[in-house]
Design an enzyme around this catalytic site. Structure first.
Site, mmCIF file in Angstrom:
data_model
loop_
_atom_site.group_PDB
_atom_site.id
_atom_site.type_symbol
_atom_site.label_atom_id
_atom_site.label_comp_id
_atom_site.label_asym_id
_atom_site.label_seq_id
_atom_site.Cartn_x
_atom_site.Cartn_y
_atom_site.Cartn_z
ATOM 1 N N VAL A 66 0.703 -1.164 -0.095
ATOM 2 C CA VAL A 66 0.228 -0.126 -0.008
ATOM 3 C C VAL A 66 0.936 1.249 0.046
ATOM 4 O O VAL A 66 0.466 2.265 -0.243
ATOM 5 C CB VAL A 66 -1.140 -0.034 0.975
ATOM 6 N N SER A 144 -5.703 3.849 16.295
ATOM 7 C CA SER A 144 -5.202 2.976 17.720
ATOM 8 C C SER A 144 -5.411 3.842 19.059
ATOM 9 O O SER A 144 -5.163 5.116 18.762
ATOM 10 C CB SER A 144 -3.768 2.456 17.339
ATOM 11 N N TYR A 156 4.533 4.362 15.540
ATOM 12 C CA TYR A 156 3.053 3.931 15.571
ATOM 13 C C TYR A 156 2.182 5.037 15.833
ATOM 14 O O TYR A 156 1.229 5.386 15.310
ATOM 15 C CB TYR A 156 3.066 2.607 15.939
ATOM 16 N N LYS A 160 -0.755 6.726 13.721
ATOM 17 C CA LYS A 160 -2.108 6.753 14.016
ATOM 18 C C LYS A 160 -2.784 7.675 14.548
ATOM 19 O O LYS A 160 -4.056 7.893 14.234
ATOM 20 C CB LYS A 160 -2.249 5.600 15.086
#
Length: 255
Positions: A66, A144, A156, A160
């Site tokens: 992606v 998240s 991360y 997010k």
């Protein structure tokens, strides 16, 4: 197969070979939609596709990184050619490269940003024309609880959190064309990713789950189906007046 929508639509779910993505693809099929099951390894999607087709649904497996613009455009074009124009998109693909900031490499940062943020952008940009042309679209991005901050996950958490801002902007830009955009932000969910995190901190997965469950108001950890159910609502026609929202699915309130 029972359906809860007035017509079959074509859905794309990224990172759908396993975990939350697989549960979501199966759930959307149960609502009567044809599903493109997208993952980095097409062969890994076989199990998800087989479960869908065995229950009378329609699905195809599509290989796609992606974060690669050409692969994304090819994957969306293939979906449109085989199944029809996609008007539901679930940007679920994700990876972790956990470490404390002072130990985190630039590659670890870039890899997480590429899959989560760049991937969601590329997929959305490729699919939105189909949605605008149809006058209907549902985009769900997976954030998240880590978006609120989590030790060892600076990359991360940033990605997010970024997806939440991306979602709100999509809601503003695409709303006039009948397209909604929302975010589902899971708490602790039993997946390969959380199992890997348990290993990183030196705990057995069973002990890791028990520790988290004790802190969650409903006193259990989540399952991929818990997240798929929330996504199913956001992608439904009934959710047409809900856009730009972030739903934390975490067994209790989060700020």
């Amino acid at each position: 197969m029972s359906t809860s929508t007035t017509e079959q639509r074509v859905a794309i779910v990224t990172g759908a070979a396993r975990g939350i993505g697989a549960a979501t693809a199966i759930r959307l099929s149960g609502q009567g939609h044809a599903v493109a099951v997208i993952d980095l390894d097409e062969s890994a999607c076989a199990g998800t596709v087989e479960k869908i087709t065995a229950s009378g649904g329609t699905a195809i497996a599509v290989s796609c990184d992606v974060g690669d613009e050409a692969q994304v455009n090819t994957a969306v074009a293939r979906t449109a050619e085989v199944l029809g124009s996609p008007t539901i998109l679930v940007n679920n693909a994700g990876v972790i490269r956990d470490n404390l900031v002072f130990k985190m490499s630039a590659l670890d940062w870039d890899t997480v940003m590429s899959v989560h943020l760049r991937g969601a952008f590329l997929m959305t940009r490729a699919v939105q024309k189909h949605m605008v042309d149809a006058g209907f679209g549902r985009i769900v991005n997976l954030s998240s609880s880590s978006a609120l901050g989590n030790r060892g996950q600076a990359n991360y958490a940033a990605a997010k959190a970024g997806l939440q801002g991306f979602t709100k902007t999509l809601a503003i830009e695409l709303g006039p064309f009948g397209v909604t955009a929302n975010t589902v932000a899971p708490g602790f969910i039993v997946t390969d990713m959380t199992k890997a995190t348990a290993g990183r901190v030196g705990m057995s997965f069973q002990a890791y789950q028990a520790e988290y469950a004790a802190q969650i108001p409903v006193r259990r950890v989540g399952t991929p189906d818990d997240i798929a159910n929330a996504i199913a609502f956001f992608t439904s026609e009934a959710a047409g007046f809900v856009s730009g929202q972030v739903m934390y699915v975490a067994g209790g309130p989060l700020d």
